[in-house]
Design a protein around this motif. Structure first.
Motif, PDB file in Angstrom:
ATOM      1  N   VAL A   8       2.499 -37.417  58.901  1.00  0.00           N
ATOM      2  CA  VAL A   8       2.750 -38.685  59.025  1.00  0.00           C
ATOM      3  C   VAL A   8       1.448 -39.780  58.918  1.00  0.00           C
ATOM      4  CG1 VAL A   8       3.318 -40.466  59.977  1.00  0.00           C
ATOM      5  CG2 VAL A   8       5.064 -38.287  60.219  1.00  0.00           C
ATOM      6  N   LEU A   9       1.150 -40.183  57.275  1.00  0.00           N
ATOM      7  CA  LEU A   9       0.249 -41.463  57.593  1.00  0.00           C
ATOM      8  C   LEU A   9       0.779 -42.646  58.226  1.00  0.00           C
ATOM      9  CD1 LEU A   9      -2.528 -42.512  56.174  1.00  0.00           C
ATOM     10  CD2 LEU A   9      -1.181 -42.331  54.062  1.00  0.00           C
ATOM     11  N   GLY A  10       0.204 -43.273  58.732  1.00  0.00           N
ATOM     12  CA  GLY A  10       0.783 -44.127  59.729  1.00  0.00           C
ATOM     13  C   GLY A  10       1.441 -44.008  60.747  1.00  0.00           C
ATOM     14  N   PRO A  11       0.724 -43.749  61.651  1.00  0.00           N
ATOM     15  CA  PRO A  11       2.060 -43.072  62.704  1.00  0.00           C
ATOM     16  C   PRO A  11       2.390 -44.407  63.676  1.00  0.00           C
ATOM     17  CG  PRO A  11       0.432 -42.368  63.467  1.00  0.00           C
ATOM     18  CD  PRO A  11       0.237 -42.746  61.822  1.00  0.00           C
ATOM     19  N   GLY A  12       2.627 -45.860  63.074  1.00  0.00           N
ATOM     20  CA  GLY A  12       3.270 -47.140  63.877  1.00  0.00           C
ATOM     21  C   GLY A  12       4.338 -46.955  64.785  1.00  0.00           C
ATOM     22  N   ALA A  13       5.430 -47.468  64.525  1.00  0.00           N
ATOM     23  CA  ALA A  13       6.886 -47.855  64.720  1.00  0.00           C
ATOM     24  C   ALA A  13       7.813 -47.120  64.314  1.00  0.00           C
ATOM     25  CB  ALA A  13       7.381 -49.546  64.342  1.00  0.00           C
ATOM     26  N   VAL A  14       7.748 -46.420  63.010  1.00  0.00           N
ATOM     27  CA  VAL A  14       8.662 -45.938  62.220  1.00  0.00           C
ATOM     28  C   VAL A  14       7.842 -44.465  62.233  1.00  0.00           C
ATOM     29  CG1 VAL A  14       9.077 -45.440  59.969  1.00  0.00           C
ATOM     30  CG2 VAL A  14       9.278 -47.686  60.905  1.00  0.00           C
ATOM     31  N   GLY A  15       6.937 -44.480  61.854  1.00  0.00           N
ATOM     32  CA  GLY A  15       5.906 -43.294  61.400  1.00  0.00           C
ATOM     33  C   GLY A  15       5.800 -42.723  63.098  1.00  0.00           C
ATOM     34  N   GLY A  16       5.866 -43.142  64.160  1.00  0.00           N
ATOM     35  CA  GLY A  16       5.644 -42.766  65.167  1.00  0.00           C
ATOM     36  C   GLY A  16       6.807 -42.017  65.481  1.00  0.00           C
ATOM     37  N   PHE A  17       8.284 -42.774  65.275  1.00  0.00           N
ATOM     38  CA  PHE A  17       9.331 -42.564  65.818  1.00  0.00           C
ATOM     39  C   PHE A  17       9.559 -40.677  64.541  1.00  0.00           C
ATOM     40  CE2 PHE A  17      13.659 -41.965  64.287  1.00  0.00           C
ATOM     41  CZ  PHE A  17      14.271 -41.828  65.520  1.00  0.00           C
ATOM     42  N   ILE A  18       9.486 -41.245  63.357  1.00  0.00           N
ATOM     43  CA  ILE A  18       9.703 -39.453  62.510  1.00  0.00           C
ATOM     44  C   ILE A  18       8.837 -38.980  62.902  1.00  0.00           C
ATOM     45  CG2 ILE A  18       9.441 -39.266  60.620  1.00  0.00           C
ATOM     46  CD1 ILE A  18      11.359 -40.743  59.977  1.00  0.00           C
ATOM     47  N   ALA A  19       7.536 -38.895  63.799  1.00  0.00           N
ATOM     48  CA  ALA A  19       6.574 -37.769  64.278  1.00  0.00           C
ATOM     49  C   ALA A  19       7.664 -37.229  65.633  1.00  0.00           C
ATOM     50  CB  ALA A  19       5.215 -38.243  64.168  1.00  0.00           C
ATOM     51  N   LEU A  22      11.005 -34.631  64.708  1.00  0.00           N
ATOM     52  CA  LEU A  22      10.103 -34.119  64.487  1.00  0.00           C
ATOM     53  C   LEU A  22       9.679 -32.973  65.142  1.00  0.00           C
ATOM     54  CD1 LEU A  22       9.144 -35.152  60.346  1.00  0.00           C
ATOM     55  CD2 LEU A  22      11.162 -33.853  61.255  1.00  0.00           C
ATOM     56  N   TRP A  23       8.889 -33.384  65.356  1.00  0.00           N
ATOM     57  CA  TRP A  23       7.813 -32.337  67.152  1.00  0.00           C
ATOM     58  C   TRP A  23       8.981 -32.242  67.924  1.00  0.00           C
ATOM     59  CZ3 TRP A  23       8.043 -32.877  71.867  1.00  0.00           C
ATOM     60  CH2 TRP A  23       6.539 -32.795  72.752  1.00  0.00           C
ATOM     61  N   ARG A  24       9.794 -32.834  68.274  1.00  0.00           N
ATOM     62  CA  ARG A  24      10.903 -32.563  69.188  1.00  0.00           C
ATOM     63  C   ARG A  24      11.685 -31.527  68.568  1.00  0.00           C
ATOM     64  NH1 ARG A  24      15.157 -36.553  71.973  1.00  0.00           N
ATOM     65  NH2 ARG A  24      16.858 -36.095  70.104  1.00  0.00           N
ATOM     66  N   SER A  25      11.976 -31.549  67.492  1.00  0.00           N
ATOM     67  CA  SER A  25      13.082 -30.623  66.879  1.00  0.00           C
ATOM     68  C   SER A  25      12.029 -29.196  66.529  1.00  0.00           C
ATOM     69  CB  SER A  25      13.273 -31.136  65.791  1.00  0.00           C
ATOM     70  OG  SER A  25      12.419 -31.119  64.514  1.00  0.00           O
ATOM     71  N   GLY A  26      10.533 -29.276  67.316  1.00  0.00           N
ATOM     72  CA  GLY A  26      10.408 -27.705  66.371  1.00  0.00           C
ATOM     73  C   GLY A  26       9.716 -28.034  65.355  1.00  0.00           C
ATOM     74  N   ILE A  27       9.725 -28.894  65.204  1.00  0.00           N
ATOM     75  CA  ILE A  27       8.524 -28.652  63.276  1.00  0.00           C
ATOM     76  C   ILE A  27       6.895 -29.255  63.416  1.00  0.00           C
ATOM     77  CG2 ILE A  27       7.610 -29.952  60.822  1.00  0.00           C
ATOM     78  CD1 ILE A  27      10.624 -28.699  61.162  1.00  0.00           C
ATOM     79  N   SER A  28       6.068 -28.272  62.761  1.00  0.00           N
ATOM     80  CA  SER A  28       4.821 -28.889  63.161  1.00  0.00           C
ATOM     81  C   SER A  28       4.473 -30.031  62.694  1.00  0.00           C
ATOM     82  CB  SER A  28       3.721 -27.089  62.333  1.00  0.00           C
ATOM     83  OG  SER A  28       2.504 -27.893  62.281  1.00  0.00           O
ATOM     84  N   VAL A  29       3.542 -30.700  62.886  1.00  0.00           N
ATOM     85  CA  VAL A  29       3.880 -32.175  62.377  1.00  0.00           C
ATOM     86  C   VAL A  29       1.984 -32.774  63.015  1.00  0.00           C
ATOM     87  CG1 VAL A  29       4.152 -34.968  62.852  1.00  0.00           C
ATOM     88  CG2 VAL A  29       5.937 -33.218  63.666  1.00  0.00           C
ATOM     89  N   THR A  30       1.499 -33.599  62.170  1.00  0.00           N
ATOM     90  CA  THR A  30       0.401 -33.619  61.850  1.00  0.00           C
ATOM     91  C   THR A  30       0.174 -35.391  61.952  1.00  0.00           C
ATOM     92  OG1 THR A  30      -0.949 -31.757  61.844  1.00  0.00           O
ATOM     93  CG2 THR A  30      -2.158 -34.308  61.493  1.00  0.00           C
ATOM     94  N   CYS A  31      -0.482 -36.510  63.097  1.00  0.00           N
ATOM     95  CA  CYS A  31      -0.506 -38.084  62.447  1.00  0.00           C
ATOM     96  C   CYS A  31      -1.971 -38.176  61.888  1.00  0.00           C
ATOM     97  CB  CYS A  31       0.104 -38.914  64.001  1.00  0.00           C
ATOM     98  SG  CYS A  31       1.524 -38.555  64.134  1.00  0.00           S
ATOM     99  N   ILE A  32      -1.732 -39.250  60.934  1.00  0.00           N
ATOM    100  CA  ILE A  32      -3.163 -39.516  60.189  1.00  0.00           C
ATOM    101  C   ILE A  32      -3.455 -40.483  60.663  1.00  0.00           C
ATOM    102  CG2 ILE A  32      -4.755 -39.775  58.686  1.00  0.00           C
ATOM    103  CD1 ILE A  32      -2.297 -37.409  57.148  1.00  0.00           C
ATOM    104  N   SER A  33      -4.320 -41.129  61.234  1.00  0.00           N
ATOM    105  CA  SER A  33      -4.203 -42.976  62.156  1.00  0.00           C
ATOM    106  C   SER A  33      -4.998 -43.029  62.421  1.00  0.00           C
ATOM    107  CB  SER A  33      -3.512 -42.589  63.383  1.00  0.00           C
ATOM    108  OG  SER A  33      -4.034 -42.568  64.344  1.00  0.00           O
ATOM    109  N   LYS A  34      -5.501 -44.541  62.770  1.00  0.00           N
ATOM    110  CA  LYS A  34      -7.541 -45.087  63.492  1.00  0.00           C
ATOM    111  C   LYS A  34      -7.890 -44.055  64.035  1.00  0.00           C
ATOM    112  CE  LYS A  34      -6.651 -49.861  61.188  1.00  0.00           C
ATOM    113  NZ  LYS A  34      -6.663 -50.906  61.667  1.00  0.00           N
TER     114      LYS A  34
END
Length: 288
Positions: A8-19, A22-34
């Protein structure tokens, strides 16, 4: 079904929610941010407060630069920060990835395809989320809906795979027949809501109930629908108004919140995109 890896590029409000979902459902997630955001997420995770999914903390991986190729890259930045954010995701690391932008507006598609090529699909999300601090996301609506489409460059089965992954995580997702439909179906509604809530400084309930502001809301819908129809997406203003009337009265928009906080709003990406598209077809948009 195989488990997809995601970034997820940009884990702000929408990106943080998506990440987080997905993480809670067992999916591998990498957040890319400042760097500051990456450090906080790495140490404290992403805290979700949701009327639909309850409160929980997710602990996805967080980096300042993409360092591997995911199956799916979600891009969830603001339109105003997109070009700078793209520097954090090298196209050479995304040769086989599907890129799903969930930005407001239309014109980001050209920017992304110029940089990443044909693996960019059309995506939209309907949700009300806001970020409190660096890593807390408040989800205020009882829904989260994603729509996806590709006009032929990405196989339908890969889009269906992504939609199923999102749905399994609690985010309702479906694949539409055209990219234009994905983008315009949201933009006509969002533009009307964002313009009127931002200009009035009030939540949607006030705009819907006040006679003068409701007239402005309807004007934005009619103008946006006319442009969308000219762009090939037949849009009924009455249907759009019914959708808006069904939304919570407490709903606010990110553009409204950005203006209140003194941040650069996405006015050009949202309203500007509709006005420019209208100009191409000779359609005036005086209310917008």
């Amino acid at each position: 079904m195989r488990k997809l890896s995601t970034a997820v590029l940009g884990p702000g409000a929408v990106g943080g929610f998506i990440a987080a979902m997905l993480w809670r459902s067992g999916i591998s997630v990498t957040c890319i941010s400042k760097e500051e955001t990456a450090k906080v997420i790495s140490k404290q995770g992403i805290q979700i407060e949701s009327v639909a999914f309850g409160n929980f903390t997710a602990h996805p991986r967080a980096v300042v630069q993409l360092d591997h190729e995911p199956d799916v890259l979600f891009i969830t930045t603001k339109a105003t920060t997109l070009r700078e954010a793209m520097k954090k995701a090298d196209p050479n690391l995304l040769a086989g990835a599907i890129i799903v932008p969930l930005l407001n507006g239309l014109e980001h598609m050209q920017i992304l395809r110029a940089h990443y090529g044909k693996r960019v699909v059309a995506g939209s999300i309907s949700i009300e989320v806001s970020r409190r601090g660096v890593n807390k996301v408040v989800h205020g609506t009882p829904f989260a809906r994603v729509k996806l489409a590709s006009d032929g460059d990405v196989p339908a089965d890969r889009l269906e795979e992504i939609a199923k992954m999102l749905s399994n995580a609690g985010i309702e997702a479906k694949v539409l027949k055209s990219e234009a439909a994905v983008l315009w179906e949201k933009l006509v509604r969002l533009n009307a809501i964002a313009c009127t809530t931002s200009a009035s400084g009030h939540p949607l309930g006030f705009v819907k109930s006040d006679p003068w502001w409701r007239k402005q809301l309807e004007g934005c819908v009619h103008e946006g629908a006319a442009v969308a129809t000219a762009e090939g997406v037949k849009t009924d203003p009455k249907t759009v108004m019914a959708q808006i009337d069904a939304l919570p009265d407490t709903l606010t928009t990110s553009m409204q919140r950005d203006i209140s906080a003194g941040r650069e709003p996405e006015l050009d990406a949202i309203a500007g995109a509709v006005i420019r598209a209208g100009a191409r077809h000779g359609i005036a948009c005086p209310t917008i």
